[in-house]
Design a protein around this motif. Structure first.
Motif, PDB file in Angstrom:
ATOM      1  N   SER A 129      -4.718  -1.561  -3.683  1.00  0.00           N
ATOM      2  CA  SER A 129      -3.099  -1.030  -3.786  1.00  0.00           C
ATOM      3  C   SER A 129      -2.720  -1.909  -5.154  1.00  0.00           C
ATOM      4  O   SER A 129      -2.110  -1.327  -5.862  1.00  0.00           O
ATOM      5  CB  SER A 129      -2.283  -1.519  -2.664  1.00  0.00           C
ATOM      6  OG  SER A 129      -2.573  -0.531  -1.513  1.00  0.00           O
TER       7      SER A 129
ATOM      8  N   ALA B 259       2.045   1.830  -3.536  1.00  0.00           N
ATOM      9  CA  ALA B 259       1.048   2.259  -4.288  1.00  0.00           C
ATOM     10  C   ALA B 259       0.888   3.777  -4.001  1.00  0.00           C
ATOM     11  O   ALA B 259       0.354   4.545  -4.972  1.00  0.00           O
ATOM     12  CB  ALA B 259      -0.167   1.480  -4.146  1.00  0.00           C
TER      13      ALA B 259
ATOM     14  N   THR C 227       0.775  -1.189  -0.087  1.00  0.00           N
ATOM     15  CA  THR C 227      -0.005  -0.114   0.150  1.00  0.00           C
ATOM     16  C   THR C 227       0.787   1.238  -0.038  1.00  0.00           C
ATOM     17  O   THR C 227       0.664   2.117  -0.802  1.00  0.00           O
ATOM     18  CB  THR C 227      -0.951  -0.108   1.507  1.00  0.00           C
ATOM     19  OG1 THR C 227      -1.883  -1.196   1.113  1.00  0.00           O
ATOM     20  CG2 THR C 227      -1.843   1.284   1.104  1.00  0.00           C
TER      21      THR C 227
END
Length: 134
Positions: free
Chosen positions: A95, A21, A18
């Protein structure tokens, strides 16, 4: 290994994906806050569903936990460790979708071999459907 220690490892791994991302969202032309909002909303929905359905399954005595491997905290009838899996899912799936969508757009823009293209074959002056932009 306890349920909690396994959950921490998985959630940390998903958090790393995450973080990558979110950090690369601007490069893909999107605001990072969009991905954060999607992740938070997904997490809230999955957490509520997990508490409701885990509690129902525990109440119905469909399964039992090894109490020595649990922290002991419960939300409803669901052990707090069970909430790690929806959090991991909420971190990972949006993500991955953002990261993979970015790669697909770059590949499509480059005109990679085998990439399908839409060709306008309508005669000049023919009625056209409105274009859809993402």
């Amino acid at each position: 290994m306890t349920y909690a220690s396994l959950a921490v490892v998985v959630v940390l791994a998903c958090s790393a994906v995450t973080a990558v991302a979110v950090a690369t969202e601007r490069r893909r032309g999107r605001a990072p806050s969009r991905l954060v909002a999607v992740t938070v909303l997904t997490a809230l929905v999955l957490l509520v569903l997990t508490v409701v359905f885990d509690s129902a399954m525990v109440a119905a005595d469909l399964f039992r936990y090894d109490e020595s491997a649990l922290v002991g905290l419960r939300i409803g009838l669901a052990p707090v460790e069970d909430l790690a899996w929806p959090v991991a899912t909420a971190l990972l799936l949006p993500s991955l979708a953002a990261l993979l969508e970015g790669r697909a757009r770059v590949r499509d823009a480059a005109g990679a071999p085998g990439t399908p293209r839409l060709v306008d074959t309508a005669p000049a002056g023919a009625a056209r459907l409105p274009e859809v932009h993402r």
